[in-house]
Design an enzyme around this catalytic site. Structure first.
Site, mmCIF file in Angstrom:
data_model
loop_
_atom_site.group_PDB
_atom_site.id
_atom_site.type_symbol
_atom_site.label_atom_id
_atom_site.label_comp_id
_atom_site.label_asym_id
_atom_site.label_seq_id
_atom_site.Cartn_x
_atom_site.Cartn_y
_atom_site.Cartn_z
ATOM 1 N N ASP A 170 70.959 54.749 101.080
ATOM 2 C CA ASP A 170 71.106 55.394 99.784
ATOM 3 C C ASP A 170 70.522 56.808 99.868
ATOM 4 O OD1 ASP A 170 71.610 54.442 96.712
ATOM 5 O OD2 ASP A 170 70.040 55.972 96.832
ATOM 6 N N ASN A 181 73.013 66.524 92.472
ATOM 7 C CA ASN A 181 74.190 66.894 91.679
ATOM 8 C C ASN A 181 73.809 67.842 90.546
ATOM 9 O OD1 ASN A 181 76.529 65.832 92.783
ATOM 10 N ND2 ASN A 181 76.213 63.808 91.880
ATOM 11 N N HIS A 193 78.585 69.090 91.000
ATOM 12 C CA HIS A 193 79.313 67.939 91.569
ATOM 13 C C HIS A 193 80.169 68.273 92.788
ATOM 14 C CE1 HIS A 193 78.145 64.664 88.919
ATOM 15 N NE2 HIS A 193 78.003 65.599 87.985
ATOM 16 N N ASP A 227 79.939 66.200 96.160
ATOM 17 C CA ASP A 227 81.055 65.550 96.867
ATOM 18 C C ASP A 227 81.034 65.899 98.351
ATOM 19 O OD1 ASP A 227 81.856 64.447 94.523
ATOM 20 O OD2 ASP A 227 83.586 65.778 94.206
ATOM 21 N N GLU A 260 76.344 56.800 95.705
ATOM 22 C CA GLU A 260 75.692 57.490 96.816
ATOM 23 C C GLU A 260 75.135 56.485 97.824
ATOM 24 O OE1 GLU A 260 74.541 57.187 93.722
ATOM 25 O OE2 GLU A 260 72.371 57.365 93.588
#
Ligand SMILES: [Mg+2]
Length: 326
Positions: free
Chosen positions: A184, A192, A197, A201, A227
């Site tokens: 994780d 973010n 964002h 990504d 994530e």
């Protein structure tokens, strides 16, 4: 298009040949059913068959049956020529697989019309099978796409579930264990929030690539959730999997990805590791067969995932950027 003519009477053969000259069909002549069958077996470019009923060696009915019994990808359209004596048997002909019949003596114009109808059927059949093939290919593509995560281009949750099913089946059956690593991204929400964002990504893609770089060819990485990534390692024990997890952790840290929202200004991963356990057998020092006899159930994949998840939680709780194993 080729048309195979099976007819034992020379005069009828000549007449048929003459009639077909008015069409674009190319006649291939056989003097009895046996010869017709040999020709059909030797070449695959004959879709249209015009056969007499009564012939030496092999009659028309047997020929029709043989054509229908063979495994052919493409359909063969069969017209039977019937003399008065065989016309009342025509039901047998249709039952055997004939598509149409023409009575003897025949009118050439009627024969040509029926042949044309056959050509139409074959054309429709070709168009259909072409469409069918397109659909099959499309379907194959969709099956693949349904298992790929669009963002990271690695396997998605569905692919992970299927892989786990396979691993679990092999483990339970052959005692071939496996391990999983849950990874994780630390403080991804802050990442973010800080960078936006689109950059988030990009990070997901980068982590997916980094994970793949650290694995053996038999190991597989999946995007488990937002994530979170899952790595499945066939025939790997807890010690081996922990080493791999540590390699992954170090590789991500080594990338020195800036993360202003984290404690260290660097982006890191937390990882939880668990390996499948053949419970009963291990505790009692038994072989899997002995364990099975005494109905000691091996561990289920859901429990392995749960333990890896708990280990991941522990890694987060104890300060992140670390590996914990179950
Ligand atoms: Mg005959």
């Amino acid at each position: 298009m080729n048309i195979l003519i099976a007819e034992d009477e020379k005069s009828v053969r000549m007449m048929l040949k003459a009639a077909l000259r008015k069409t674009k069909l190319k006649p291939i002549i056989a003097c009895d059913g046996r010869e017709a069958w040999d020709i059909l077996c030797a070449r695959d470019d004959i879709r249209l068959v015009l056969t007499d009923w009564m012939m030496p060696e092999m009659d028309g009915l047997s020929l029709v049956k043989k054509i229908r019994e063979r495994k052919s990808e493409k359909y063969t359209y069969i017209i039977m020529l019937t003399a008065l004596a065989t016309r009342h048997n025509m039901l047998d002909g249709f039952a055997a697989g004939a598509d149409d019949y023409v009575s003897k003596p025949f009118h050439i114009s009627e024969l040509l019309v029926r042949i044309r109808a056959g050509e139409r059927v074959l054309k429709l059949e070709d168009a259909l099978s072409e469409k069918n093939e397109e659909l099959t290919n499309l379907n194959k593509k969709l099956v693949g796409l349904a298992r790929v995560d669009a963002l990271s281009q690695i396997g998605n949750r569905l692919a992970f579930n299927e892989e786990m099913e396979k691993r679990q089946a092999e483990a339970a059956r052959y005692n071939r264990g496996y391990a999983i690593i849950m990874c994780d991204i630390d403080r991804f929400k802050q990442y973010n929030d800080t960078y936006g964002h689109p950059v988030g990504d990009k990070l997901i893609r980068l982590i997916a690539t980094t994970l793949k770089e650290q694995l053996r060819s038999t190991d597989q990485v999946f995007r488990y959730g937002g994530e979170e990534f899952a790595v499945v390692l066939p025939e790997q024990d807890i010690e081996g999997a922990t080493v791999v997890a540590e390699k992954i952790r170090a590789a991500v840290e080594g990338k020195q990805i800036e993360h202003k929202g984290s404690d260290t200004d660097t982006l890191t991963l937390s990882l939880g590791v668990a390996a499948w356990q053949n419970y009963g057998a291990q505790e009692r020092n038994q072989t899997p067969e002995q364990a099975q006899e005494q109905e000691c159930e091996p561990e289920q994949s859901e429990d392995v995932i749960k333990r890896a998840d708990n280990a991941l939680y522990e890694a987060k709780q104890s300060g992140r950027n670390r590996v914990c194993n179950a």
